[in-house]
Design a protein around this motif. Structure first.
Motif, PDB file in Angstrom:
ATOM      1  N   VAL A 249      29.356 -71.871  74.492  1.00  0.00           N
ATOM      2  CA  VAL A 249      29.878 -71.215  73.293  1.00  0.00           C
ATOM      3  C   VAL A 249      30.573 -72.233  72.402  1.00  0.00           C
ATOM      4  N   GLN A 252      27.803 -74.335  70.633  1.00  0.00           N
ATOM      5  CA  GLN A 252      27.040 -73.618  69.621  1.00  0.00           C
ATOM      6  C   GLN A 252      27.906 -73.308  68.402  1.00  0.00           C
ATOM      7  N   PHE A 253      29.195 -73.045  68.615  1.00  0.00           N
ATOM      8  CA  PHE A 253      30.075 -72.739  67.483  1.00  0.00           C
ATOM      9  C   PHE A 253      30.325 -73.983  66.637  1.00  0.00           C
ATOM     10  N   PRO A 286      25.980 -67.198  66.900  1.00  0.00           N
ATOM     11  CA  PRO A 286      27.001 -67.081  67.949  1.00  0.00           C
ATOM     12  C   PRO A 286      27.290 -65.647  68.391  1.00  0.00           C
ATOM     13  N   ASN A 290      26.593 -64.979  72.308  1.00  0.00           N
ATOM     14  CA  ASN A 290      27.773 -64.906  73.162  1.00  0.00           C
ATOM     15  C   ASN A 290      27.705 -63.835  74.244  1.00  0.00           C
TER      16      ASN A 290
END
Length: 318
Positions: A249, A252-253, A286, A290
């Motif tokens: 996470v 990717q963020f 995201p 997620n």
């Protein structure tokens, strides 16, 4: 709407183009966006419901997760308007509504960044100081973290609204070459004080995202140092496995965030629709990924989801 020397003074309504250069296929682009939005909303609300109604997993780590899922769910507020542009040809938006949309988008981006930092610190304490974790990350601390992260983002991003409302009076055009109200897209419409807004936008980005990413990186450096000092290989693998979901996470963020940010501001030679697609993916991917990442990698959440599905199948068979 008052016009002065070809400029528009304080427009009441703005027009969103959508995706310049891809207007003929926008209706088809809206389909995968809608599917991602549907999966994101369903998955995030499902996991939030599990966390809320299952006392056995109501721990600090899951409180942080519930905050981040709430943030990323509200961050997708852009999509209904985007689909209105793509499918129903409704490009107009009130100026105040546009500012509100911009504030919500950037505030929840910053809140998500702050919560990722809190999660990294939670992992650091849990791995490096396991006996003191429950004492340090108490319910009171979680409340203070939530309030602090929210206030930091809301106040810093709100200054952009003040600059737009009281410093930017004249606009070259009321047409925004974007599919939602983004800070730089609005700044480019103005004819005055553009430099001030650009500098403040950069200040907010690097104050929030820059600070958070440095602290998160340091936290994981210390975590990996502690992990590699563990004597048993099985213990090292177990600890590393608990961090994989957050690392995914985290990557990717921030990778999507900085890639979209730098291409939008410094990639003037790149086709405009590439900028807009990257920005849209940054806001939609995201929230879409997620629930999948955490649902698969977090054992307790995965077990509860499986139990719910098995129970539903049992009722269907009856």
């Amino acid at each position: 709407m008052l016009k002065i020397n070809g400029s528009v003074f304080m427009p009441s309504i703005l027009t969103l183009v959508g995706i310049p250069g891809l207007e003929s296929v926008q209706c088809w682009i809206g389909i995968p966006f809608f599917v991602m939005y549907l999966i994101a909303m369903t998955g995030n609300f499902l996991i939030l419901a599990i966390i809320k109604h299952t006392s056995s997993i109501f721990k600090p780590h899951y409180i942080i997760l519930s905050i981040i899922w709430t943030s990323i769910t509200f961050k997708t507020c852009i999509l209904p308007k985007m689909l209105g542009i793509f499918w129903f040809h409704l490009p107009e938006i009130y100026f105040e509504a546009c500012l509100l949309q911009m504030w919500l988008i950037h505030s929840f981006q910053a809140i998500e960044s702050g919560v990722l930092l809190a999660m990294a610190l939670d992992h650091y304490v849990a791995i490096c100081y396991p006996l003191r974790h429950a004492t340090i990350f108490s319910q009171q601390l979680m409340t203070h973290i939530g309030i602090g992260v929210t206030l930091r983002c809301a106040i810093l991003v709100a200054q952009c609204l003040v600059l737009f409302k009281y410093r930017l009076k004249l606009y070259r055009t009321t047409v925004i070459s974007h599919s939602y109200c983004e800070h730089m897209a609005l700044v480019k419409l103005a004819t005055e004080d553009i430099r001030v807004n650009k500098i403040y936008g950069l200040f907010v980005v690097f104050t929030i995202l820059g600070f958070d990413i440095i602290c998160i990186t340091l936290s994981y450096v210390w975590i990996f140092i502690a992990v590699f000092q563990l004597p048993q290989k099985e213990a090292r693998l177990k600890v590393f496995n608990t961090c994989i979901a957050h690392i995914c996470v985290f990557l990717q963020f921030y990778l999507l965030a900085f890639f979209a940010f730098f291409t939008h501001r410094f990639g003037s030679h790149i086709t405009p629709y590439v900028h807009i697609l990257l920005s849209s993916f940054y806001l939609l991917v995201p929230p879409f990924l997620n629930p999948i990442v955490y649902g698969v990698k977090t054992k307790q959440l995965c077990d509860h989801i499986l139990k719910m599905l098995l129970f539903k199948n049992h009722l269907d068979h009856q």
